[in-house]
Scaffold this motif. Structure first.
Motif, short mmCIF file in Angstrom:
data_model
loop_
_atom_site.label_atom_id
_atom_site.label_comp_id
_atom_site.label_asym_id
_atom_site.label_seq_id
_atom_site.Cartn_x
_atom_site.Cartn_y
_atom_site.Cartn_z
N THR A 88 1.07 -1.24 -0.03
CA THR A 88 -0.09 -0.04 -0.02
C THR A 88 0.87 1.18 0.05
OG1 THR A 88 -0.13 -0.10 2.48
CG2 THR A 88 -2.03 -1.24 1.16
N TRP A 89 2.00 1.21 -0.02
CA TRP A 89 2.89 2.50 0.14
C TRP A 89 3.75 2.35 -1.19
CZ3 TRP A 89 2.44 6.35 3.47
CH2 TRP A 89 1.58 6.13 4.37
N VAL A 90 4.29 3.54 -1.75
CA VAL A 90 5.12 3.76 -3.03
C VAL A 90 6.05 4.86 -2.67
CG1 VAL A 90 5.19 4.23 -5.26
CG2 VAL A 90 3.28 3.02 -4.46
N ILE A 91 7.32 4.84 -3.00
CA ILE A 91 8.35 5.84 -2.84
C ILE A 91 8.53 6.44 -4.37
CG2 ILE A 91 10.55 6.46 -2.33
CD1 ILE A 91 9.20 6.15 0.36
N LEU A 92 8.54 7.61 -4.67
CA LEU A 92 8.59 8.19 -5.85
C LEU A 92 9.52 9.41 -6.01
CD1 LEU A 92 7.28 7.97 -8.86
CD2 LEU A 92 5.38 9.34 -7.95
N SER A 93 10.57 9.35 -7.15
CA SER A 93 11.07 10.58 -7.36
C SER A 93 10.87 11.09 -8.69
CB SER A 93 12.81 10.01 -7.15
OG SER A 93 13.50 11.02 -7.75
N ASP A 94 10.94 12.52 -8.78
CA ASP A 94 10.74 13.03 -9.93
C ASP A 94 12.18 13.29 -10.75
OD1 ASP A 94 11.80 15.23 -8.77
OD2 ASP A 94 10.05 16.37 -8.68
N GLY A 95 13.23 12.97 -10.03
CA GLY A 95 14.50 13.22 -11.00
C GLY A 95 14.93 14.40 -10.53
N THR A 96 14.58 15.36 -9.91
CA THR A 96 14.76 16.72 -9.76
C THR A 96 15.45 17.05 -8.40
OG1 THR A 96 12.75 17.56 -8.92
CG2 THR A 96 13.28 17.68 -11.29
N ARG A 111 13.47 15.76 -5.77
CA ARG A 111 12.57 15.86 -4.67
C ARG A 111 11.91 14.14 -4.65
NH1 ARG A 111 8.91 19.11 -2.24
NH2 ARG A 111 9.91 21.13 -2.77
N LEU A 112 11.64 14.06 -3.07
CA LEU A 112 11.17 12.85 -2.81
C LEU A 112 9.78 12.66 -2.39
CD1 LEU A 112 12.24 9.79 -2.23
CD2 LEU A 112 12.51 10.28 0.13
N TYR A 113 8.91 11.76 -3.01
CA TYR A 113 7.36 11.79 -2.61
C TYR A 113 7.44 10.42 -1.85
CZ TYR A 113 6.88 15.35 -6.01
OH TYR A 113 6.92 16.61 -6.77
N LEU A 114 6.49 10.21 -0.81
CA LEU A 114 5.94 9.22 -0.14
C LEU A 114 4.47 9.13 -0.24
CD1 LEU A 114 5.96 6.75 1.95
CD2 LEU A 114 5.96 8.40 3.62
N ILE A 115 4.08 8.11 -0.92
CA ILE A 115 2.56 7.98 -1.65
C ILE A 115 1.96 6.75 -0.96
CG2 ILE A 115 1.35 7.47 -3.76
CD1 ILE A 115 3.42 9.07 -5.21
N LYS A 116 0.73 7.09 -0.53
CA LYS A 116 0.05 5.99 0.00
C LYS A 116 -1.01 5.71 -1.14
CE LYS A 116 -3.02 5.02 3.96
NZ LYS A 116 -3.68 5.43 5.34
N SER A 117 -0.74 4.48 -1.89
CA SER A 117 -1.37 4.03 -2.82
C SER A 117 -2.85 3.17 -2.64
CB SER A 117 -0.50 3.19 -3.71
OG SER A 117 -0.22 2.07 -2.91
N GLY A 118 -2.87 2.64 -1.45
CA GLY A 118 -3.78 1.95 -0.99
C GLY A 118 -3.70 0.62 -1.76
N LYS A 119 -4.58 -0.28 -2.06
CA LYS A 119 -4.45 -1.63 -2.90
C LYS A 119 -4.17 -1.24 -4.40
CE LYS A 119 -6.09 -5.07 0.29
NZ LYS A 119 -7.07 -6.28 0.51
N ARG A 120 -3.05 -1.87 -4.73
CA ARG A 120 -2.94 -1.53 -6.35
C ARG A 120 -3.46 -2.96 -7.28
NH1 ARG A 120 1.78 -0.11 -3.65
NH2 ARG A 120 3.00 -2.15 -3.99
N GLY A 121 -2.94 -2.88 -8.19
CA GLY A 121 -3.55 -4.18 -9.10
C GLY A 121 -4.60 -4.01 -10.14
N SER A 122 -4.96 -5.06 -10.78
CA SER A 122 -6.02 -4.97 -11.88
C SER A 122 -7.53 -4.21 -11.42
CB SER A 122 -6.34 -6.03 -12.39
OG SER A 122 -6.81 -7.23 -11.23
N ASN A 123 -8.02 -4.45 -10.17
CA ASN A 123 -9.10 -3.70 -9.87
C ASN A 123 -8.90 -2.45 -8.88
OD1 ASN A 123 -10.62 -5.98 -11.18
ND2 ASN A 123 -9.97 -7.44 -9.77
N ALA A 124 -7.82 -2.06 -8.69
CA ALA A 124 -7.56 -1.04 -7.84
C ALA A 124 -8.35 0.27 -8.45
CB ALA A 124 -6.12 -0.76 -7.79
N SER A 125 -9.02 0.91 -7.65
CA SER A 125 -9.45 2.33 -7.97
C SER A 125 -9.27 3.20 -6.90
CB SER A 125 -11.20 2.15 -7.96
OG SER A 125 -11.42 1.54 -6.43
N GLU A 126 -8.47 2.95 -5.94
CA GLU A 126 -8.03 3.97 -4.98
C GLU A 126 -6.91 5.06 -5.22
OE1 GLU A 126 -6.98 2.90 -0.79
OE2 GLU A 126 -7.89 0.72 -1.22
#
Length: 585
Positions: free
Chosen positions: A125-133, A135-150
């Motif tokens: 349910t958690w993703v770490i993302l960088s835009d390459g500049t 800056r670091l983003y901590l993202i709460k994604s909820g459940k991912r996958g084929s039926n994910a809508s969060e």
């Protein structure tokens, strides 16, 4: 690395196949599907000032396709509009277009010195993302996958200095607070490096934790930096967040703050004060003599020495044993003696059972003593080694059996690097606790078999490729040999245009792709449905390992490559290809 335990990797013999006969080229067709992308992948070309091999390894050979190991057949990439695009596959014949799951708030084209955007899936349910500049983003994604809508929600974002890519991340709970640890990789200009490339590599270990008192606000609680002179092949944080493992050609060390330096200087002073050996020992072909300096108040009655054929124990007064342990070799314990000399030193004489043998140590594993060699022994040893040295470069080229003939080595056996090591760092002491010299065990690739464990790494062992699973919580089995890809170490070395390597998480196949079009798949040996004979040896062949080749209908270079148990995903600038390797259960 003084206190580090020097370990070795123990291969499981049951997972090795010494009778492997090679791969048979199979012409069976591979189902290949392709999806055109709405917008091109956000590829970042190397700039003129990024000219070193480390820049090429870290950024030029970057894998732009990200596999979400927490969910079945789920891949992501970032396009030129800063959109995080997801493809989740359930049926190959009913593929949907990649869909947008998140959009980076920054304009990627506005930053001149940016790197490629990168991401890592820390948990389900958690993703770490960088835009390459930077800056670091901590993202709460909820459940991912084929039926994910969060909707993906940013819960933390911060500028962390110069641009970086995310090497690894983990999510864990410590002291009842949710935390995430992230590894950020940078290649930075080094003004002090005048003889080398002029750059150094840093790994920043950032820990982000949930605030106290029930606030769901996240903040950085710790930042530590390791520095080295080569881009690591593998760098991963342990699931508990307590340690770090790195495979690299050149060693990494933690950069100290001023307070750490002061503490270390104090420790160094203390250790220097304790530097005097506890005992001294000498040996001849027949006996061993040990000398121990005694405190002033010790008398003959205070000394107790117990001799046995393989052990010795020396006790002063009622204190814990001064010396105790297993001797390097057996002694005639009934002939061993001891005396107190005039200079208040204890002299112990041990009579060797095996006369003529030299002992490299006195008590096995005891480093508190110092061996003293007399001059006659030094000259004897020097004389015995004289035949191994010569003033001439090759004094006897016609010798029948030269120790090594470099001409017998094939070109693909010559490794670019042969000094790589695997180090485990403790997160509290920031010291190396375990080290393995990998020597000629060339690093090949890493793969996540179980997302709750550390990523596995694949090394070349002789001609094979062996897959190793780190277990940070098992001191006796910290690196487990879990699978073997027969002859893959040799096969991949001959593929000079290879760009990426991968394997299925269920070990059913390994694959590599070249920079353009071609993908090679190497299946594990499987039993034959029909009878097949080896004509040369006149015997029946029970199983065969197949090699398959797929040629993609694309002229753009391959930018990303990921393998799942059923299929391969290959990403180019404008197309995402799916190659069906195994049918689902």
């Amino acid at each position: 690395m003084a206190g580090a335990a020097h370990c070795s990797l123990q291969a499981k013999r049951l997972l090795l196949d010494p009778k492997f006969e090679g791969y048979k080229l199979s012409l069976e067709p591979l189902a290949c599907y392709q999806l055109g992308l709405d917008a091109a992948v956000a590829e970042v070309q190397l700039r003129d000032d990024q000219y070193t091999l480390d820049h090429m390894r870290a950024f030029g050979m970057y894998n732009y396709l990200h596999l979400d190991s927490w969910y079945h057949d789920n891949v992501y990439y970032v396009d030129q509009f800063g959109r995080v695009m997801n493809l989740s596959v359930t049926l190959d014949t009913a593929l949907q277009k990649p869909r947008e799951v998140f959009r980076l708030p920054t304009d990627l084209t506005a930053c001149d010195n940016r790197l490629c955007a990168s991401m890592h899936f820390s948990s389900s349910t958690w993703v770490i993302l960088s835009d390459g500049t930077g800056r670091l983003y901590l993202i709460k994604s909820g459940k991912r996958g084929s039926n994910a809508s969060e909707k993906w929600e940013i819960v933390f974002n911060e500028e962390l200095g110069s641009p970086f890519i995310i090497a690894h991340s983990v999510s864990f709970v410590k002291s009842d607070a949710h935390s995430l640890a992230v590894l950020l990789l940078r290649v930075e200009k080094d003004e002090l490096d005048t003889k080398g490339s002029g750059f150094h590599v840093t790994l920043e270990w950032v820990t982000i934790a949930e605030g106290i008192e029930g606030h769901h606000r996240y903040e950085i609680v710790k930042r530590r930096v390791l520095q080295g002179k080569s881009v690591p092949h593998y760098a991963a944080i342990e699931p508990s967040g307590d340690g770090l493992m790195i495979v690299s050609h050149k060693p990494f060390t933690f950069m100290q703050s001023e307070t750490d330096k002061l503490e270390e200087n104090d420790d160094a002073k203390i250790s220097n004060e304790k530097k005097d050996p506890l005992y001294y020992w000498q040996q001849t072909e027949d006996d061993v003599t040990i000398t121990v300096h005694l405190p002033q108040d010790i008398t003959k009655d205070d000394i107790k020495i117990h001799f046995s054929p393989d052990n010795i124990c020396v006790t002063l007064k009622e204190q814990p044993p001064l010396m105790e342990g297993k001797l390097y070799s057996s002694v005639d314990h009934e002939s061993c003696t001891w005396i107190i000399r005039e200079d208040k030193s204890l002299e112990i004489s041990l009579i060797k059972k095996n006369e003529g043998s030299r002992w490299p140590e006195l008590i096995i594993g005891d480093t508190r003593g110092e061996f003293i060699m007399d001059p006659s022994q030094c000259s004897e040893i020097a004389e015995s080694l004289m035949h191994l040295t010569s003033e001439a470069m090759n004094p006897n080229p016609e010798k029948e059996n030269p120790p090594c003939n470099a001409q017998e080595l094939e070109e693909c056996d010559a490794f670019l690097e042969d000094g790589a090591s695997l180090c485990r760092f403790d997160g509290n002491t920031l010291k190396v606790t375990h080290i393995i010299n990998l020597g000629s065990n060339q690093y090949l690739f890493s793969v996540v078999v179980n997302p709750k464990e550390m990523p596995c790494f694949c090394l070349r062992h002789d001609v094979d490729a062996l897959l190793w699973q780190p277990h940070s919580d098992q001191t006796e089995n910290m690196w487990e040999h879990i699978a073997t890809f027969n002859a893959l170490g040799y096969v991949q070395a001959s593929k000079q245009d290879k760009k990426f390597m991968a394997c299925a998480p269920d070990y059913s196949y390994a694959a590599l792709c070249e920079c353009l079009r071609r993908v090679f798949i190497y299946r594990q040996p499987t039993p034959l449905a029909t009878v097949l004979y080896n004509r040369k040896e006149g015997r029946q062949v029970g199983q065969v390992a197949k090699q398959l080749v797929a040629t993609l209908e694309a002229n753009d270079p391959i930018l990303g490559f990921q393998a799942t148990s059923e299929r391969l995903f290959v990403l180019t600038t404008k197309t995402l290809f799916l190659i069906k390797v195994n049918s689902g259960n």
